[in-house]
Structures are given as structure tokens and as C-alpha cells.
Design a protein around this motif. Structure first.
Motif, PDB file in Angstrom:
ATOM      1  N   THR A 126       1.915 -28.354 -68.597  1.00  0.00           N
ATOM      2  CA  THR A 126       2.957 -28.926 -67.742  1.00  0.00           C
ATOM      3  C   THR A 126       3.787 -29.912 -68.550  1.00  0.00           C
ATOM      4  O   THR A 126       3.361 -30.379 -69.608  1.00  0.00           O
ATOM      5  N   LEU A 127       4.962 -30.220 -68.042  1.00  0.00           N
ATOM      6  CA  LEU A 127       5.855 -31.146 -68.734  1.00  0.00           C
ATOM      7  C   LEU A 127       5.188 -32.498 -68.943  1.00  0.00           C
ATOM      8  O   LEU A 127       5.260 -33.074 -70.036  1.00  0.00           O
ATOM      9  N   ASP A 128       4.511 -33.004 -67.928  1.00  0.00           N
ATOM     10  CA  ASP A 128       3.867 -34.307 -68.073  1.00  0.00           C
ATOM     11  C   ASP A 128       2.719 -34.250 -69.080  1.00  0.00           C
ATOM     12  O   ASP A 128       2.476 -35.207 -69.820  1.00  0.00           O
ATOM     13  N   ALA A 129       2.007 -33.096 -69.147  1.00  0.00           N
ATOM     14  CA  ALA A 129       0.902 -32.968 -70.096  1.00  0.00           C
ATOM     15  C   ALA A 129       1.404 -32.978 -71.542  1.00  0.00           C
ATOM     16  O   ALA A 129       0.766 -33.562 -72.420  1.00  0.00           O
ATOM     17  N   VAL A 130       2.543 -32.336 -71.784  1.00  0.00           N
ATOM     18  CA  VAL A 130       3.124 -32.336 -73.136  1.00  0.00           C
ATOM     19  C   VAL A 130       3.503 -33.753 -73.543  1.00  0.00           C
ATOM     20  O   VAL A 130       3.209 -34.199 -74.663  1.00  0.00           O
ATOM     21  N   PRO A 148       4.967 -32.427 -62.757  1.00  0.00           N
ATOM     22  CA  PRO A 148       4.079 -31.478 -63.449  1.00  0.00           C
ATOM     23  C   PRO A 148       4.673 -30.069 -63.457  1.00  0.00           C
ATOM     24  O   PRO A 148       4.083 -29.119 -62.941  1.00  0.00           O
ATOM     25  N   ILE A 149       5.862 -29.914 -64.042  1.00  0.00           N
ATOM     26  CA  ILE A 149       6.514 -28.605 -64.108  1.00  0.00           C
ATOM     27  C   ILE A 149       5.713 -27.704 -65.040  1.00  0.00           C
ATOM     28  O   ILE A 149       5.441 -28.062 -66.183  1.00  0.00           O
ATOM     29  N   LYS A 150       5.324 -26.518 -64.567  1.00  0.00           N
ATOM     30  CA  LYS A 150       4.510 -25.612 -65.359  1.00  0.00           C
ATOM     31  C   LYS A 150       5.365 -24.905 -66.413  1.00  0.00           C
ATOM     32  O   LYS A 150       6.381 -24.306 -66.098  1.00  0.00           O
TER      33      LYS A 150
END
Length: 370
Positions: A126-130, A148-150
Motif C-alpha cells: 500500500t502507499l502508506d506501507a511504501v 492505504p491505497i493498494k
């Protein structure tokens, strides 16, 4: 902000430290000007100090070291000062006659590791994970709320700094590194902030306001290939924002254009997120401007201000860049670059042509492309 008459204006005040040592008293005798610039996204904050050097101290015994740090706090006498950050000396320039020295510094934190080219692939993240992964890798604290965009797959072939800056731009986030913090804020959330000041048009100097319609499309079209159906599906995101004054004849606030994204997105979610970002940026670019006002340390990028007594060009504006300047005579002014996020007395009208695909203030249509 109430208009200030000369007798009400206190003396500008700043505190400057060099390598953790307060040098304000030493530097004030030679100070010609001090300028601090901060940007919403894409650029590092900067500090420039211009000094008189007829005695040659600054080019010899007092010559600053490259990479040494400066910390600045700024404001008015008798009021709390605002710390604006830490900076690393990047450039020293000698000019003359008369002999002057300019010291330029960039926001601390733009270290070598951030500029090192990386070759990495990210899958099913997800964007937040990156953003969290890169912040951890660089030893930085991540500041901001990220959707959290996949993302099915991302390929990095540039530095972490460039990669994150480009990624933030695609999804309409403000990104910069300052000190030990990585700032990754949704610009749409910053625009919802409570105004920190109300400024009267007649009290401002060097005013430039530009209102246009051609940059604001009626809709954005994006394409996504459905792997299961093996079909290319086009999504049209209808612009439902009305932050500008509508036409008196057509009652519209957009052009008749449909903007088509050239890149195809890997998923419906990504396609919609990118289209939503494109429309948000286009709406903010509708009414933009700049002006100079009496300095205030809270007039910094990311904050919202209200412009009053400006007729149809009034409303709430988001600061996208600010340039604070203190001169030898004690004057403190700030130049601001702004974009309007709401117009006065305008009711919002939302379109929703496909409820199951709705994006808060956007209507979305989709069709199969042969």
C-alpha cells in the motif's frame, strides 16, 4: 489580521544558533538580511544570511564550515518565537565592493543516503506501507496520514528522495524531508485546516491574483485493464468541485475539456486515486497568486489563510510557499505563494453518476473500451 499602523509594529526578532551555540548577538552587528523559505512539497526549506564583511572576519576567522548546522527561530519582540527548523550550510558566496558574504543553507536531513540511486521492486503493498518502509530505511520519523491505497507493483530506479517525491505527486501528497522527519501529508487534508489568519487585500503589497478556467477539466479519464475479463475499462471521473466563482452565463466552474491520463493503472483503486489527485490539483490551480504582508511566523506552507475585502477573489487560500525576510532595519515581511481552496459564498454542488464507485466529491462513470 488587523491592519497594523507604524506605532503598533514591534521590532522583529530572531535567534540564530550555529553548531548549537547562540550567535545572534555576534551576527546582528553585521546582518544585512536574513531570508527563510519554506515549501509545501518538492523542495527543501532554505535559509540565506547576507552579512556585511568590510573587516574580512566572515571570509577568514569566522568563515563557516560546509555542512555545519544552523537553527533559526523568528518572530516579534515581546511575543513567542517560532522555531522554523535546522539547516546545513551548503554554499558561501563573497561579493564586493562593498564586501559582503552570503551564507546559504538547506533544510537538514537531505543526507547522502537519500540521494543514492536504488533499484528495488515493491509488490502487493500500500502507499502508506511504501512510505513507512523508506522512512525506516532512512532512519526518519514519518509525519502525516496516508491512505492505504493498494499498489500491485512499483519499480524504483532512482534515489529514495526522487522516488517518494514522484510518488507523492501522483497521489496529491505534500512531501519533503526536514531534520529527522519525513513529511508525507495529503494536501486535501491540509486544505481542510482552520485559517490561521485573516488578511485584508488593501493591507497587502505586491499582490498578484490569477483566476482562470482553462486549466480545470470537466472530467478526467483513466484506463484500467481488467485481468479477469481481459478488457480495457475506461473510467471517467466527473469534476464536482466548485471552489471558484461560476460563470454568470453557463453557471459552470470548469472548462469543457476531458483530461485523459496517458498511463494505464494497474487496478481500479489506483486509477480512481490518480484521477482524484489530478482533479484536486487542477482545481487548486484555478485561482492562484502571491503577495507580501507583514511577517508572521505562522504564515508557512500548509497553513490556510482567509483573504477578505477582495470581492470575487476572496476566500480561503492554502499557502504553497512562504519566504520570510528580516532586514537590518528591523523590518519583517513574508512573501506568500497561494492557491484558493474555497471561494466566498459559493455553495458546493456534488455529482454522483455511479454511487457504487463514488469518490466523496466526485462522480464516476465507466465503460468498456473495445
Amino acid at each position: 489580521m488587523d491592519a497594523l499602523v507604524p506605532e503598533q509594529v514591534p521590532e522583529a526578532r530572531f535567534v540564530l544558533t550555529y553548531q548549537q551555540r547562540n550567535i545572534t548577538r555576534d551576527i546582528s552587528e553585521y546582518l544585512l538580511s536574513l531570508s527563510y523559505s519554506d515549501f509545501l512539497t518538492g523542495q527543501a526549506d532554505s535559509l540565506e544570511i547576507e552579512l556585511e564583511d568590510t573587516e574580512g572576519k566572515w571570509r577568514d576567522a569566522w568563515y563557516p564550515g560546509h555542512g555545519d548546522t544552523l537553527q533559526l527561530s523568528i518572530g516579534w519582540e515581546g511575543k513567542p518565537l517560532r522555531g522554523v527548523g535546522s539547516f546545513e550550510i551548503d554554499e558561501v558566496e563573497l561579493s564586493g565592493p562593498p564586501s559582503t558574504v552570503s551564507i546559504r543553507a538547506l533544510g537538514a536531513g537531505i543526507r547522502t543516503a537519500l540521494r543514492t540511486t536504488e533499484h528495488k521492486a515493491y509488490e502487493n503493498v500500500t502507499l502508506d506501507a511504501v512510505a513507512k518502509q523508506l522512512a525506516t530505511r532512512q532512519g526518519l520519523e514519518l509525519i502525516g496520514s496516508i491512505e492505504p491505497i493498494k499498489l500491485d507493483r512499483l519499480t524504483q530506479q532512482e534515489s529514495d528522495l526522487t522516488f517518494l517525491r514522484n510518488l507523492a505527486g501522483e497521489y496529491d501528497y505534500a512531501f519533503k524531508v526536514t531534520g529527522n522527519r519525513m513529511v508525507f501529508h495529503a494536501i486535501s487534508e491540509l486544505a481542510k485546516g482552520t485559517p490561521v489568519a485573516s488578511l485584508v487585500l488593501q493591507d497587502l503589497a505586491n499582490v498578484r491574483l490569477r483566476d482562470q478556467i482553462t486549466v480545470v477539466p470537466k472530467a478526467v479519464e483513466v484506463k484500467h485493464k481488467d485481468p479477469a475479463k481481459k478488457q480495457l475499462i475506461a473510467y471517467k471521473i466527473v469534476n464536482g468541485e466548485t471552489i471558484a466563482v461560476p460563470s454568470s452565463s453557463s453557471k459552470t466552474t470548469t472548462s469543457a475539456d476531458t483530461k485523459k491520463q496517458r498511463r494505464r493503472s494497474s487496478s481500479v483503486e489506483v486509477a480512481k486515486a490518480k484521477a482524484k489527485a489530478d482533479l484536486a490539483k487542477a482545481n487548486r490551480e484555478r485561482t492562484t497568486g502571491s503577495w507580501t504582508s507583514i511577517g508572521r511566523p505562522d504564515l508557512v506552507s500548509g497553513n490556510v489563510i482567509t483573504l477578505v475585502a477582495a470581492g470575487k477573489l476572496g476566500g480561503n487560500y492554502l499557502i504553497t510557499a512562504s519566504h520570510h525576510r528580516v532586514t537590518r532595519r528591523g523590518g519583517y515581511t513574508v512573501d506568500k505563494e497561494v492557491c484558493r481552496i474555497s471561494a466566498p459564498s459559493i455553495n458546493l454542488t456534488l455529482t454522483n453518476t455511479k454511487p457504487d464507485l463514488a469518490l466523496s466529491t466526485y462522480g464516476i462513470q465507466h465503460e468498456v473500451v473495445a
